[in-house]
Write a protein that holds these residues in place. Structure first.
Motif, PDB file in Angstrom:
ATOM      1  N   VAL A   1      40.216  30.553  30.953  1.00  0.00           N
ATOM      2  CA  VAL A   1      39.066  29.912  31.612  1.00  0.00           C
ATOM      3  C   VAL A   1      39.346  29.728  33.098  1.00  0.00           C
ATOM      4  O   VAL A   1      38.489  29.998  33.950  1.00  0.00           O
ATOM      5  CB  VAL A   1      38.741  28.565  30.929  1.00  0.00           C
ATOM      6  CG1 VAL A   1      37.740  27.761  31.745  1.00  0.00           C
ATOM      7  CG2 VAL A   1      38.201  28.804  29.531  1.00  0.00           C
ATOM      8  N   ALA A   2      40.546  29.277  33.439  1.00  0.00           N
ATOM      9  CA  ALA A   2      40.895  29.085  34.849  1.00  0.00           C
ATOM     10  C   ALA A   2      40.868  30.414  35.600  1.00  0.00           C
ATOM     11  O   ALA A   2      40.366  30.496  36.726  1.00  0.00           O
ATOM     12  CB  ALA A   2      42.277  28.434  34.968  1.00  0.00           C
ATOM     13  N   THR A   3      41.380  31.459  34.973  1.00  0.00           N
ATOM     14  CA  THR A   3      41.362  32.784  35.601  1.00  0.00           C
ATOM     15  C   THR A   3      39.932  33.255  35.818  1.00  0.00           C
ATOM     16  O   THR A   3      39.592  33.786  36.881  1.00  0.00           O
ATOM     17  CB  THR A   3      42.128  33.798  34.729  1.00  0.00           C
ATOM     18  OG1 THR A   3      43.459  33.329  34.531  1.00  0.00           O
ATOM     19  CG2 THR A   3      42.171  35.155  35.375  1.00  0.00           C
ATOM     20  N   GLY A   4      39.068  33.043  34.834  1.00  0.00           N
ATOM     21  CA  GLY A   4      37.663  33.418  34.969  1.00  0.00           C
ATOM     22  C   GLY A   4      36.978  32.654  36.089  1.00  0.00           C
ATOM     23  O   GLY A   4      36.186  33.216  36.852  1.00  0.00           O
ATOM     24  N   CYS A   5      37.282  31.364  36.223  1.00  0.00           N
ATOM     25  CA  CYS A   5      36.685  30.555  37.295  1.00  0.00           C
ATOM     26  C   CYS A   5      37.132  31.045  38.675  1.00  0.00           C
ATOM     27  O   CYS A   5      36.329  31.135  39.603  1.00  0.00           O
ATOM     28  CB  CYS A   5      37.054  29.084  37.116  1.00  0.00           C
ATOM     29  SG  CYS A   5      36.250  28.303  35.715  1.00  0.00           S
ATOM     30  N   VAL A   6      38.405  31.334  38.794  1.00  0.00           N
ATOM     31  CA  VAL A   6      38.914  31.832  40.076  1.00  0.00           C
ATOM     32  C   VAL A   6      38.268  33.170  40.429  1.00  0.00           C
ATOM     33  O   VAL A   6      37.861  33.396  41.578  1.00  0.00           O
ATOM     34  CB  VAL A   6      40.458  31.945  40.045  1.00  0.00           C
ATOM     35  CG1 VAL A   6      40.981  32.707  41.242  1.00  0.00           C
ATOM     36  CG2 VAL A   6      41.078  30.568  39.968  1.00  0.00           C
ATOM     37  N   MET A   7      38.144  34.051  39.461  1.00  0.00           N
ATOM     38  CA  MET A   7      37.521  35.355  39.722  1.00  0.00           C
ATOM     39  C   MET A   7      36.043  35.200  40.093  1.00  0.00           C
ATOM     40  O   MET A   7      35.547  35.862  41.006  1.00  0.00           O
ATOM     41  CB  MET A   7      37.672  36.269  38.495  1.00  0.00           C
ATOM     42  CG  MET A   7      39.097  36.691  38.221  1.00  0.00           C
ATOM     43  SD  MET A   7      39.817  37.645  39.567  1.00  0.00           S
ATOM     44  CE  MET A   7      38.797  39.091  39.497  1.00  0.00           C
ATOM     45  N   ALA A   8      35.339  34.313  39.388  1.00  0.00           N
ATOM     46  CA  ALA A   8      33.918  34.090  39.694  1.00  0.00           C
ATOM     47  C   ALA A   8      33.757  33.523  41.102  1.00  0.00           C
ATOM     48  O   ALA A   8      32.868  33.937  41.850  1.00  0.00           O
ATOM     49  CB  ALA A   8      33.304  33.149  38.660  1.00  0.00           C
TER      50      ALA A   8
ATOM     51  N   TRP B   1      31.793  35.245  44.261  1.00  0.00           N
ATOM     52  CA  TRP B   1      30.724  34.524  44.955  1.00  0.00           C
ATOM     53  C   TRP B   1      31.034  34.413  46.443  1.00  0.00           C
ATOM     54  O   TRP B   1      30.169  34.644  47.290  1.00  0.00           O
ATOM     55  CB  TRP B   1      30.576  33.129  44.350  1.00  0.00           C
ATOM     56  CG  TRP B   1      29.619  32.271  45.118  1.00  0.00           C
ATOM     57  CD1 TRP B   1      28.269  32.268  45.023  1.00  0.00           C
ATOM     58  CD2 TRP B   1      29.959  31.299  46.112  1.00  0.00           C
ATOM     59  NE1 TRP B   1      27.749  31.351  45.895  1.00  0.00           N
ATOM     60  CE2 TRP B   1      28.761  30.748  46.581  1.00  0.00           C
ATOM     61  CE3 TRP B   1      31.158  30.849  46.640  1.00  0.00           C
ATOM     62  CZ2 TRP B   1      28.728  29.754  47.551  1.00  0.00           C
ATOM     63  CZ3 TRP B   1      31.125  29.873  47.617  1.00  0.00           C
ATOM     64  CH2 TRP B   1      29.914  29.342  48.062  1.00  0.00           C
ATOM     65  N   LEU B   2      32.275  34.072  46.772  1.00  0.00           N
ATOM     66  CA  LEU B   2      32.664  33.926  48.172  1.00  0.00           C
ATOM     67  C   LEU B   2      32.563  35.255  48.908  1.00  0.00           C
ATOM     68  O   LEU B   2      32.102  35.309  50.054  1.00  0.00           O
ATOM     69  CB  LEU B   2      34.087  33.372  48.260  1.00  0.00           C
ATOM     70  CG  LEU B   2      34.579  32.975  49.645  1.00  0.00           C
ATOM     71  CD1 LEU B   2      33.695  31.873  50.215  1.00  0.00           C
ATOM     72  CD2 LEU B   2      36.010  32.493  49.566  1.00  0.00           C
ATOM     73  N   ASP B   3      32.960  36.336  48.262  1.00  0.00           N
ATOM     74  CA  ASP B   3      32.846  37.655  48.863  1.00  0.00           C
ATOM     75  C   ASP B   3      31.383  37.988  49.143  1.00  0.00           C
ATOM     76  O   ASP B   3      31.043  38.514  50.199  1.00  0.00           O
ATOM     77  CB  ASP B   3      33.463  38.709  47.943  1.00  0.00           C
ATOM     78  CG  ASP B   3      33.450  40.085  48.583  1.00  0.00           C
ATOM     79  OD1 ASP B   3      33.965  40.225  49.707  1.00  0.00           O
ATOM     80  OD2 ASP B   3      32.903  41.021  47.953  1.00  0.00           O
ATOM     81  N   GLY B   4      30.509  37.643  48.215  1.00  0.00           N
ATOM     82  CA  GLY B   4      29.080  37.884  48.410  1.00  0.00           C
ATOM     83  C   GLY B   4      28.506  37.065  49.551  1.00  0.00           C
ATOM     84  O   GLY B   4      27.596  37.504  50.257  1.00  0.00           O
TER      85      GLY B   4
END
Length: 119
Positions: free
Chosen positions: A32-39, A43-46
């Motif tokens: 879950v933590a890995t998924g949150c960091v990736m999301a 988002w930040l890249d966008g």
């Protein structure tokens, strides 16, 4: 011999499963933590991508302008009114300052600051 090897392999597989089951909550939390960091990274890249594209476009435009005007730069010191064919427009003359009308009962500092001989 082969049965022994198969049994050892099966036993090691069961041991791995037991270890995974005992750490199940930790592994789920890690996923879950890995998924949150990736999301968040996506988002930040966008959010930052348009600003980065605009910055790169502005830098390219500035470089092109500098390359076009670079031959004119050595000639800029010759005349204060011309720069590579462009003529500067002199600033307008300063607007004359009109005296402030005298007001009855004005303080003395007001009269002397205005340049008036007396109030």
């Amino acid at each position: 011999m082969q049965a022994d090897a198969a049994g050892v392999h099966a036993a090691s597989g069961l041991a791995k499963l037991r270890r995974l089951r005992s750490h199940k909550a930790e592994l789920i939390l890690l996923a879950v933590a890995t998924g949150c960091v990736m999301a968040f990274a996506l988002w930040l890249d966008g959010q930052l991508r348009p600003a980065l594209d605009t910055r790169e476009r502005n830098e390219r435009a500035a470089e092109e302008l500098h390359e076009r005007m670079a031959p004119c730069l050595p000639n800029a010191g010759r005349s204060p009114t011309s720069w590579c064919g462009a003529v500067t427009i002199p600033p307008p003359p300063p607007i004359p300052v009109s005296p402030i009308p005298l007001i009855a009962g004005a303080p003395a500092a007001f009269c002397t600051a205005n340049g008036s001989p007396s109030c």
